[in-house]
Design a protein around this motif. Structure first.
Motif, PDB file in Angstrom:
ATOM      1  N   HIS A 239      26.372 -34.906  37.722  1.00 19.41           N
ATOM      2  CA  HIS A 239      25.463 -34.555  38.825  1.00 19.41           C
ATOM      3  C   HIS A 239      25.755 -33.113  39.234  1.00 19.41           C
ATOM      4  CE1 HIS A 239      24.147 -38.793  39.312  1.00 19.41           C
ATOM      5  NE2 HIS A 239      25.349 -39.019  38.790  1.00 19.41           N
ATOM      6  N   LEU A 240      25.234 -32.169  38.462  1.00 16.64           N
ATOM      7  CA  LEU A 240      25.644 -30.772  38.568  1.00 16.64           C
ATOM      8  C   LEU A 240      24.524 -29.810  38.943  1.00 16.64           C
ATOM      9  CD1 LEU A 240      28.062 -30.721  35.489  1.00 16.64           C
ATOM     10  CD2 LEU A 240      28.661 -30.839  37.918  1.00 16.64           C
ATOM     11  N   ILE A 241      23.401 -30.332  39.406  1.00 17.31           N
ATOM     12  CA  ILE A 241      22.348 -29.487  39.970  1.00 17.31           C
ATOM     13  C   ILE A 241      22.443 -29.599  41.482  1.00 17.31           C
ATOM     14  CG2 ILE A 241      19.863 -29.058  40.134  1.00 17.31           C
ATOM     15  CD1 ILE A 241      19.564 -30.383  37.391  1.00 17.31           C
ATOM     16  N   PRO A 242      22.652 -28.490  42.189  1.00 15.84           N
ATOM     17  CA  PRO A 242      22.916 -28.573  43.627  1.00 15.84           C
ATOM     18  C   PRO A 242      21.736 -29.071  44.459  1.00 15.84           C
ATOM     19  CG  PRO A 242      23.104 -26.297  42.832  1.00 15.84           C
ATOM     20  CD  PRO A 242      22.740 -27.133  41.669  1.00 15.84           C
ATOM     21  N   ASP A 243      22.099 -29.839  45.480  1.00 15.03           N
ATOM     22  CA  ASP A 243      21.178 -30.208  46.561  1.00 15.03           C
ATOM     23  C   ASP A 243      19.963 -31.022  46.137  1.00 15.03           C
ATOM     24  OD1 ASP A 243      22.654 -29.205  48.662  1.00 15.03           O
ATOM     25  OD2 ASP A 243      21.776 -27.200  48.510  1.00 15.03           O
TER      26      ASP A 243
ATOM     27  N   VAL B 263      26.955 -31.880  43.285  1.00 19.28           N
ATOM     28  CA  VAL B 263      27.445 -30.581  43.760  1.00 19.28           C
ATOM     29  C   VAL B 263      26.528 -30.020  44.848  1.00 19.28           C
ATOM     30  CG1 VAL B 263      28.590 -30.045  41.592  1.00 19.28           C
ATOM     31  CG2 VAL B 263      26.218 -29.341  41.926  1.00 19.28           C
ATOM     32  N   LYS B 264      27.116 -29.159  45.688  1.00 19.26           N
ATOM     33  CA  LYS B 264      26.373 -28.595  46.815  1.00 19.26           C
ATOM     34  C   LYS B 264      25.866 -27.181  46.545  1.00 19.26           C
ATOM     35  CE  LYS B 264      27.196 -32.332  49.065  1.00 19.26           C
ATOM     36  NZ  LYS B 264      26.123 -33.358  49.127  1.00 19.26           N
ATOM     37  N   THR B 265      26.537 -26.450  45.651  1.00 18.59           N
ATOM     38  CA  THR B 265      26.153 -25.055  45.405  1.00 18.59           C
ATOM     39  C   THR B 265      26.184 -24.770  43.910  1.00 18.59           C
ATOM     40  OG1 THR B 265      28.409 -24.160  45.490  1.00 18.59           O
ATOM     41  CG2 THR B 265      27.220 -24.381  47.597  1.00 18.59           C
ATOM     42  N   TRP B 266      25.515 -23.679  43.525  1.00 14.76           N
ATOM     43  CA  TRP B 266      25.549 -23.244  42.126  1.00 14.76           C
ATOM     44  C   TRP B 266      26.965 -22.822  41.741  1.00 14.76           C
ATOM     45  CZ3 TRP B 266      21.612 -24.730  39.394  1.00 14.76           C
ATOM     46  CH2 TRP B 266      20.342 -24.824  39.977  1.00 14.76           C
ATOM     47  N   ASP B 267      27.678 -22.193  42.671  1.00 17.28           N
ATOM     48  CA  ASP B 267      29.040 -21.762  42.384  1.00 17.28           C
ATOM     49  C   ASP B 267      29.937 -22.960  42.080  1.00 17.28           C
ATOM     50  OD1 ASP B 267      28.507 -19.079  42.646  1.00 17.28           O
ATOM     51  OD2 ASP B 267      29.191 -18.940  44.728  1.00 17.28           O
ATOM     52  N   GLU B 268      29.789 -24.025  42.860  1.00 13.30           N
ATOM     53  CA  GLU B 268      30.579 -25.231  42.615  1.00 13.30           C
ATOM     54  C   GLU B 268      30.287 -25.788  41.230  1.00 13.30           C
ATOM     55  OE1 GLU B 268      31.454 -29.663  44.546  1.00 13.30           O
ATOM     56  OE2 GLU B 268      29.757 -28.461  45.272  1.00 13.30           O
ATOM     57  N   SER B 269      29.007 -25.826  40.879  1.00 10.34           N
ATOM     58  CA  SER B 269      28.621 -26.322  39.560  1.00 10.34           C
ATOM     59  C   SER B 269      29.218 -25.463  38.459  1.00 10.34           C
ATOM     60  CB  SER B 269      27.095 -26.347  39.439  1.00 10.34           C
ATOM     61  OG  SER B 269      26.707 -26.878  38.191  1.00 10.34           O
ATOM     62  N   LEU B 270      29.139 -24.157  38.624  1.00 13.13           N
ATOM     63  CA  LEU B 270      29.652 -23.233  37.612  1.00 13.13           C
ATOM     64  C   LEU B 270      31.158 -23.382  37.447  1.00 13.13           C
ATOM     65  CD1 LEU B 270      28.631 -21.018  35.699  1.00 13.13           C
ATOM     66  CD2 LEU B 270      29.186 -19.345  37.479  1.00 13.13           C
TER      67      LEU B 270
ATOM     68  N   ILE C 285      24.991 -33.203  29.432  1.00 15.59           N
ATOM     69  CA  ILE C 285      23.685 -33.713  29.857  1.00 15.59           C
ATOM     70  C   ILE C 285      23.840 -34.082  31.317  1.00 15.59           C
ATOM     71  CG2 ILE C 285      21.937 -35.505  29.541  1.00 15.59           C
ATOM     72  CD1 ILE C 285      22.943 -35.680  26.606  1.00 15.59           C
ATOM     73  N   THR C 286      23.192 -33.323  32.195  1.00 12.08           N
ATOM     74  CA  THR C 286      23.344 -33.599  33.625  1.00 12.08           C
ATOM     75  C   THR C 286      22.224 -34.534  34.069  1.00 12.08           C
ATOM     76  OG1 THR C 286      23.933 -32.594  35.748  1.00 12.08           O
ATOM     77  CG2 THR C 286      22.058 -31.623  34.574  1.00 12.08           C
ATOM     78  N   THR C 287      22.583 -35.515  34.877  1.00 11.51           N
ATOM     79  CA  THR C 287      21.698 -36.656  35.133  1.00 11.51           C
ATOM     80  C   THR C 287      21.562 -36.945  36.629  1.00 11.51           C
ATOM     81  OG1 THR C 287      23.638 -38.069  34.797  1.00 11.51           O
ATOM     82  CG2 THR C 287      22.155 -37.778  32.907  1.00 11.51           C
ATOM     83  N   PRO C 288      20.812 -36.157  37.366  1.00 11.97           N
ATOM     84  CA  PRO C 288      20.623 -36.433  38.802  1.00 11.97           C
ATOM     85  C   PRO C 288      20.032 -37.829  39.024  1.00 11.97           C
ATOM     86  CG  PRO C 288      19.765 -34.266  38.211  1.00 11.97           C
ATOM     87  CD  PRO C 288      20.075 -34.964  36.927  1.00 11.97           C
ATOM     88  N   HIS C 289      20.374 -38.398  40.158  1.00 16.86           N
ATOM     89  CA  HIS C 289      19.780 -39.675  40.532  1.00 16.86           C
ATOM     90  C   HIS C 289      18.269 -39.517  40.722  1.00 16.86           C
ATOM     91  CE1 HIS C 289      23.549 -41.798  41.296  1.00 16.86           C
ATOM     92  NE2 HIS C 289      23.983 -40.759  41.978  1.00 16.86           N
TER      93      HIS C 289
ATOM     94  N   ARG D 142      14.456 -30.343  35.073  1.00 13.16           N
ATOM     95  CA  ARG D 142      14.433 -29.351  33.985  1.00 13.16           C
ATOM     96  C   ARG D 142      14.571 -27.934  34.539  1.00 13.16           C
ATOM     97  NH1 ARG D 142       9.822 -32.692  31.994  1.00 13.16           N
ATOM     98  NH2 ARG D 142      10.646 -34.046  30.339  1.00 13.16           N
ATOM     99  N   ALA D 143      13.973 -27.662  35.691  1.00 16.84           N
ATOM    100  CA  ALA D 143      14.100 -26.335  36.304  1.00 16.84           C
ATOM    101  C   ALA D 143      15.550 -26.065  36.689  1.00 16.84           C
ATOM    102  CB  ALA D 143      13.195 -26.232  37.530  1.00 16.84           C
ATOM    103  N   GLY D 144      16.229 -27.075  37.228  1.00 16.59           N
ATOM    104  CA  GLY D 144      17.637 -26.918  37.581  1.00 16.59           C
ATOM    105  C   GLY D 144      18.500 -26.687  36.357  1.00 16.59           C
ATOM    106  N   VAL D 145      18.203 -27.368  35.272  1.00 13.80           N
ATOM    107  CA  VAL D 145      18.955 -27.192  34.030  1.00 13.80           C
ATOM    108  C   VAL D 145      18.747 -25.790  33.470  1.00 13.80           C
ATOM    109  CG1 VAL D 145      19.031 -27.910  31.607  1.00 13.80           C
ATOM    110  CG2 VAL D 145      19.114 -29.625  33.425  1.00 13.80           C
ATOM    111  N   ALA D 146      17.533 -25.280  33.546  1.00 19.14           N
ATOM    112  CA  ALA D 146      17.263 -23.913  33.081  1.00 19.14           C
ATOM    113  C   ALA D 146      18.111 -22.907  33.860  1.00 19.14           C
ATOM    114  CB  ALA D 146      15.783 -23.597  33.224  1.00 19.14           C
ATOM    115  N   LYS D 147      18.222 -23.116  35.172  1.00 16.50           N
ATOM    116  CA  LYS D 147      19.047 -22.243  36.006  1.00 16.50           C
ATOM    117  C   LYS D 147      20.519 -22.326  35.605  1.00 16.50           C
ATOM    118  CE  LYS D 147      20.281 -19.781  39.677  1.00 16.50           C
ATOM    119  NZ  LYS D 147      20.029 -18.328  39.795  1.00 16.50           N
ATOM    120  N   LEU D 148      21.006 -23.521  35.341  1.00 16.01           N
ATOM    121  CA  LEU D 148      22.397 -23.688  34.931  1.00 16.01           C
ATOM    122  C   LEU D 148      22.674 -22.967  33.610  1.00 16.01           C
ATOM    123  CD1 LEU D 148      23.204 -27.429  35.763  1.00 16.01           C
ATOM    124  CD2 LEU D 148      24.139 -25.396  36.868  1.00 16.01           C
ATOM    125  N   ASN D 149      21.765 -23.077  32.659  1.00 20.46           N
ATOM    126  CA  ASN D 149      21.966 -22.406  31.384  1.00 20.46           C
ATOM    127  C   ASN D 149      21.960 -20.889  31.540  1.00 20.46           C
ATOM    128  OD1 ASN D 149      22.337 -24.394  29.227  1.00 20.46           O
ATOM    129  ND2 ASN D 149      20.287 -25.110  29.758  1.00 20.46           N
TER     130      ASN D 149
END
Length: 225
Positions: free
Chosen positions: A6-10, A15-22, A37-41, A55-62
């Protein structure tokens, strides 16, 4: 690779922030993970996420991984809660977020088995999906009914154990059920289910355990995704 996180914030209880995820992804990379493979509820009344939003959150993470020279890839998935809304989506063949060769992660209430569990598994399979039950060792209705575990395996429902269950992080009953699934070779995937830094610390602890080493001797399917 890891298929549950669960690594897309908010967008859920992860995770709560992009920094935390990174920071978490950087640590996972150091542990040897190459694909996440990140799997939000997706729970209608709590986390009404959509495939496009995920998918938008995953694009940001990449993008963040590339900017920080972290050698890892992120793919989109979801953890679908089995409720009436999801049952309707399955029935009407709505767009569902799968990964790999048609795998889809599902979860249920912790105490009581959904009456339509077997029916949804069958319909998902008929629609070309390969359902994976997230952390079966944590469900009380499976902890108390080993015959049901065998029945669900017979139906072709894949089982995914949380790594931290191996050390008793969730409960002794979850640990006991995880050990039973391992001893009877009814585990198909092992995953982190990471939500935060605390979970990361528990994963680091668990991968040093003897039970984790026993898991690695099983024909797990993570590498097929």
């Amino acid at each position: 690779m890891d298929l549950h996180s669960h690594l897309i914030p908010d967008i859920d209880d992860g995770v709560k922030t992009w920094d935390e995820s990174l920071e978490i992804l950087s640590q996972l990379c150091k542990l040897g993970y190459k694909k996440i493979i990140t799997t939000p509820h997706i729970i209608q009344n709590y986390y009404p996420n959509t495939p496009d939003k995920i998918r938008a959150g995953v694009a940001k993470l990449n993008e963040l991984l590339a900017e920080n020279n972290i050698s890892m890839s992120i793919e989109a998935g979801a953890e679908y809660y089995l409720d009436d809304v999801f049952a309707k989506q399955v029935e009407t063949k709505e767009d569902l977020l799968s990964f790999g060769n048609g795998y889809i992660l599902i979860e249920t209430p912790f105490m009581n088995k959904p009456l339509f569990l077997e029916e949804i598994v069958f319909t998902l399979q008929a629609n070309g999906y390969k359902p994976i039950l997230a952390h079966p060792e944590r469900y009380a209705y499976l902890q108390n009914n080993k015959e049901l575990i065998h029945s669900l395996n017979f139906l072709g429902l894949f089982m995914q154990i949380n790594i931290s269950s191996l050390t008793g992080y969730y409960s002794k009953e979850a640990q006991k059920t995880a050990r039973y699934l391992i001893d009877t070779s009814q585990v198909h995937f092992l995953a982190s289910d990471i939500h935060n830094h605390k979970h990361l610390a528990e994963v680091k602890k668990a991968i040093k355990s003897k039970l984790f080493q026993r898991c690695r001797q099983l024909p797990l399917l993570n590498s097929t995704l």
